[in-house]
Motif scaffolding. Structure first.
Motif, PDB file in Angstrom:
ATOM      1  N   PHE B 492       0.834  -1.199   0.000  1.00  0.00           N
ATOM      2  CA  PHE B 492       0.000   0.000   0.000  1.00  0.00           C
ATOM      3  C   PHE B 492       0.869   1.248   0.000  1.00  0.00           C
ATOM      4  O   PHE B 492       0.666   2.156  -0.788  1.00  0.00           O
ATOM      5  CB  PHE B 492      -0.935  -0.001   1.206  1.00  0.00           C
ATOM      6  N   VAL B 493       1.801   1.276   0.900  1.00  0.00           N
ATOM      7  CA  VAL B 493       2.692   2.417   1.013  1.00  0.00           C
ATOM      8  C   VAL B 493       4.082   1.903   1.312  1.00  0.00           C
ATOM      9  O   VAL B 493       4.224   0.976   2.102  1.00  0.00           O
ATOM     10  CB  VAL B 493       2.321   3.328   2.206  1.00  0.00           C
ATOM     11  N   VAL B 514       3.594  -0.319   4.630  1.00  0.00           N
ATOM     12  CA  VAL B 514       2.391  -1.045   4.999  1.00  0.00           C
ATOM     13  C   VAL B 514       2.045  -1.943   3.826  1.00  0.00           C
ATOM     14  O   VAL B 514       1.945  -1.467   2.693  1.00  0.00           O
ATOM     15  CB  VAL B 514       1.215  -0.077   5.265  1.00  0.00           C
ATOM     16  N   ALA B 515       1.909  -3.234   4.083  1.00  0.00           N
ATOM     17  CA  ALA B 515       1.646  -4.140   2.971  1.00  0.00           C
ATOM     18  C   ALA B 515       0.880  -5.365   3.425  1.00  0.00           C
ATOM     19  O   ALA B 515       0.791  -5.670   4.618  1.00  0.00           O
ATOM     20  CB  ALA B 515       2.959  -4.572   2.329  1.00  0.00           C
ATOM     21  N   PHE B 532       3.736  -4.468   8.690  1.00  0.00           N
ATOM     22  CA  PHE B 532       4.044  -3.048   8.960  1.00  0.00           C
ATOM     23  C   PHE B 532       5.513  -2.913   9.319  1.00  0.00           C
ATOM     24  O   PHE B 532       6.024  -3.699  10.113  1.00  0.00           O
ATOM     25  CB  PHE B 532       3.237  -2.517  10.151  1.00  0.00           C
TER      26      PHE B 532
END
Lengths: 139, 645
Positions: B492-493, B514-515, B532
């Protein structure tokens, strides 16, 4: 499974939190200086939008003060040194003739201690003093 | 008052009213005819379909592609009730208001001068049949702003401020002929009016259009202070080929937009997009905004402008204050640098003998002043450890200048190299990756897509060193032996900020990610987990082309496999990356993490990566790593082709 759902929700929120393009976050910048920045221009912009009086001299004074207030550290160091981009901008704002810029820089450098008599000298003090010097020096 | 008048006077007043009513009726009739004639002419020619009109009202295809919707959301911007969705009704309403005989005509014409200009031209109106327009406010405003040159300014992104991740753009109105200093030029800025709101609500509102976006004007010097001094961002100035007439049209339209708001969307209807829309009004033949229906990052919009033939006149680089300080420091010997720093931090007094007699006294004083002013502007005063006897920053600043003022020496300005690659010469943001790989004991193919923007091993030309910024990266793996396709990960980020430290500027490095990702217990069991990461550390430049980063990090994994669904670990990593040439990059990295909660296990990996760029938008990446996740260790090797678009 519930944990995954919680996790996913958290993830999406965190990514959303971090995701942001080119919002000019003036308010996010450190210290109050930028906040002051925007404030001091509302005057200038309104003078640009033509609402203030057409008194050229007053407008010039307001512009000079707004510029100096925001760039005080820069203006002060340019004057101490005797040159610099901000000093050139100041001379232009004061409508000093291009040919007399170097004379202006020399005058302000030589008078540094009068223009800024201590660390308490404010932008207003300095600008008032500068106008006085200018009227005497006849630049 | 009235009853005091003589009867005769009363009679005169009555007569006057009757006559003026009659004549105004006549005038009104004439105007109505004229308006009707214009409207039927517009209907015949379908004037509202002209590109200029659509640009002026900011119409964009609506969600279904059949109709139009204006991106301006302020009801005051429209004269017809359905003006936001109907180009025709808005055009007809504009004609009615502008050429009607009512008293409003002046104020409406002065409120929408660009529309007046368009209609006069499009409908070939020779005689306006309205009293000569005297928009005093507008004319004063124009006189102040009118410029002979237009510059698009791009302060590059810095990762330390979430609002600037993608960079920002604004316009500058130059008066080149009278050689007005750039600092005093006006700038046109489009920004969300957030009233200082931050955090999650800021981001949510920004993504979904919860903030009004508005155009504002400010002198360039305030922008330079904000970006260069406070946020330490380099700025690129792209001078565009717009003539005076086009700039005037742009200003007339800006005047129409200033009081109105549009909902601000970070991703598409953002600053970069709105500026393109403004430029398009001045030069309607540029088909700029059609390319940015889905998203508009400032760098992508600049790339589009640069690629327009003949649109670019000149490009200038304005280094950030931080870069200037670094350049000035690099001219001095280590001993002199230490002196300047100690002066700035209050550890060396101005009366120091070796300073007073130093041949580089002026250089040292100037650098010390710049350093303290930098700390003050960026609010890093905490770093200065003044002892009790020393006085505060203001006094120090003043004393440094006062001492410098006494010297007559002229210090040669430090030459600052313009980076060899500009932001518009960087690779594009979207990325497609196709990978053939071996992960002991299986072969697989992977395909992944990344929505934005840059990672450490992407072609680095035009990007800040040591910066990574990735959003939304889903990856799928295909295992030919099992003939199965599986979701491998969704990142995600993933942000890494590792600016190098030097004598004066000592920023921290940090990273966060974050994944949803698979982690391997053994070759047959690789469950998807929430993942995280958070890390803090330092980075140093080893040479001009090489830097090293050391990070202390913590990781949280969330999955059903752990005690109470959560596994925590702490550890560290290091990374050395070198750009051997502009197109060839090599890096090695190693990481060790100890899980202490949820599972007790040591995870590590070490390996190397090489990337070769082919042109601007293709790259081949090879990486080989030895990995141990939640089970035994294994070897992983990947050959990837990455395409940027």
């Amino acid at each position: 499974m519930l944990t995954k759902k919680i996790y996913l929700t958290v993830t999406v929120w965190v990514s959303i939190f971090l995701l942001s393009a080119c919002a000019s976050m003036t308010s996010d910048s450190t210290s109050g200086s930028t906040a002051n920045t925007t404030e001091s221009f509302s005057d200038l912009t309104s003078s640009v939008s033509g609402s203030s009086s057409d008194d050229g001299e007053e407008t010039q004074k307001a512009e000079v003060l707004a510029f100096v207030k925001l760039n005080y550290n820069r203006v002060r160091s340019d004057i101490a040194i005797g040159e610099g981009e901000h000093l050139e901008a100041l001379a232009t704002l004061l409508a000093v003739d291009k040919a007399k810029h170097s004379q202006f820089y020399a005058m302000t450098k030589n008078n540094f201690n009068q223009l800024f008599n201590s660390s308490d000298t404010t932008a207003e003090d300095f600008v008032a003093h500068l106008y006085l010097e200018l009227s005497q020096e006849k630049i | 008052m009235f009853f005091r008048c003589s009867p005769f006077f009363r009679y005169k007043v009555f007569l006057f009213i009757v006559i003026s009513l009659l004549s105004s009726n006549l005038v009104a009739k004439e105007h109505t005819d004229f308006v009707n004639q214009l409207i039927s002419q517009a209907r015949n020619e379908k004037t509202w379909l002209q590109r200029d009109w659509k640009a002026l009202i900011h119409y964009s295809p609506d969600m279904f592609g059949s109709g139009f919707k204006s991106l301006v959301d302020d009801a005051d911007f429209f004269l017809a009730e359905q003006g936001q969705t109907s180009p025709q009704l808005e055009l007809e309403a504009t004609i009615k208001y502008l050429f009607n005989s009512s008293f409003q005509e002046q104020s409406i014409a002065c409120r929408f001068p660009a529309r007046v200009a368009f209609l006069t031209k499009a409908l070939l109106i020779k005689d306006l049949k309205t009293p000569a327009l005297k928009c005093i406010k507008l004319n004063n405003w124009l006189k102040n702003l009118q410029a002979d040159s237009l510059t698009l300014v791009f302060p590059v992104s810095v990762l330390n401020s979430p609002g600037s991740l993608f960079g920002h753009t604004f316009l500058r109105l130059d008066k080149k002929e009278e050689k007005k200093p750039d600092l005093l030029a006006w700038t046109i800025n489009y920004a969300a009016q957030t009233d200082g709101e931050k955090g999650v609500s800021f981001a949510i509102k920004g993504l979904f259009g919860g903030y009004p976006g508005k155009f504002t004007l400010a002198p360039y010097y305030s922008r330079v202070k904000e970006y260069s001094d406070i946020e330490s961002r380099d700025m690129w100035e792209y001078q565009l080929n717009f003539n005076q007439q086009e700039i005037k049209l742009l200003l007339l339209h800006l005047w129409e937009l200033l009081p109105s708001y549009s909902n601000y969307f970070f991703v598409d209807e953002n600053c970069a997009y709105q500026l393109l829309a403004l430029l398009q009004v001045a030069k309607p033949e540029l088909k700029l905004i059609d390319q940015f229906y889905w998203d508009a990052s400032p760098a992508a919009t600049i790339r589009a402008l640069v690629e327009m033939p003949g649109l670019l006149k000149d490009i200038k680089f304005r280094p950030s204050n931080r870069r200037i300080i670094a350049a000035r420091a690099s001219q001095l010997s280590v001993a002199d640098k230490v002196m300047a720093r100690d002066l700035g931090e209050g550890e060396l007094l101005l009366t120091n003998k070796s300073l007073m007699t130093h041949k580089n006294q002026a250089e040292i004083l100037e650098l010390a002043y710049d350093y303290v002013a930098y700390l003050e502007a960026t609010d890093k005063k905490i770093l200065i450890d003044f002892d009790d006897n020393s006085q505060d920053t203001q006094v120090l600043l003043y004393q440094l200048l006062s001492a410098r003022n006494k010297l007559t020496k002229r210090v040669k300005k430090a030459a600052i190299e313009t980076p060899r690659y500009r932001p518009d010469q960087s690779h594009k943001g979207h990325r497609l990756g196709i990978r053939a790989a071996y992960e002991e004991p299986e072969y697989y193919f992977q395909i992944d897509y990344r929505w934005a923007y840059h990672d450490l091993y992407d072609p680095s030309n035009g990007f800040a060193k040591g910066a990574q910024l990735e959003f939304l990266k889903p990856a799928f793996r295909y295992y030919p032996e099992q003939n199965s396709l599986k979701l491998e990960a969704i990142d995600f980020v993933n942000i890494i900020s590792s600016p190098a430290r030097n004598y004066f500027i000592r920023p921290l490095s940090w990273e966060v990610s974050v994944a949803l990702k698979r982690h391997r217990f053994d070759e047959n069991y690789r469950p998807l987990m929430g993942d995280f990461n958070l890390g803090v550390g330092v980075s140093y430049e080893l040479s001009k082309r090489t830097y090293a980063t050391f990070i202390a990090s913590t990781q949280i994994l969330i999955a059903d496999d752990f005690n109470q669904y959560i596994a925590l670990s702490g550890g560290g990593k290091m990374r050395v990356i070198s750009n051997v040439t502009d197109n060839w990059q090599v890096g090695v990295s190693a990481q060790i993490m100890q899980f202490y909660q949820g599972i007790s296990h040591t995870a590590y990996h070490f390996g190397g990566t090489q990337r070769v760029s082919i042109g601007r938008n293709n790259a081949i990446v090879i990486d080989v790593t030895k990995v141990q996740e939640l089970g035994d260790d294994y070897l992983k090797a990947q050959l990837s082709w990455q395409y940027y678009f």
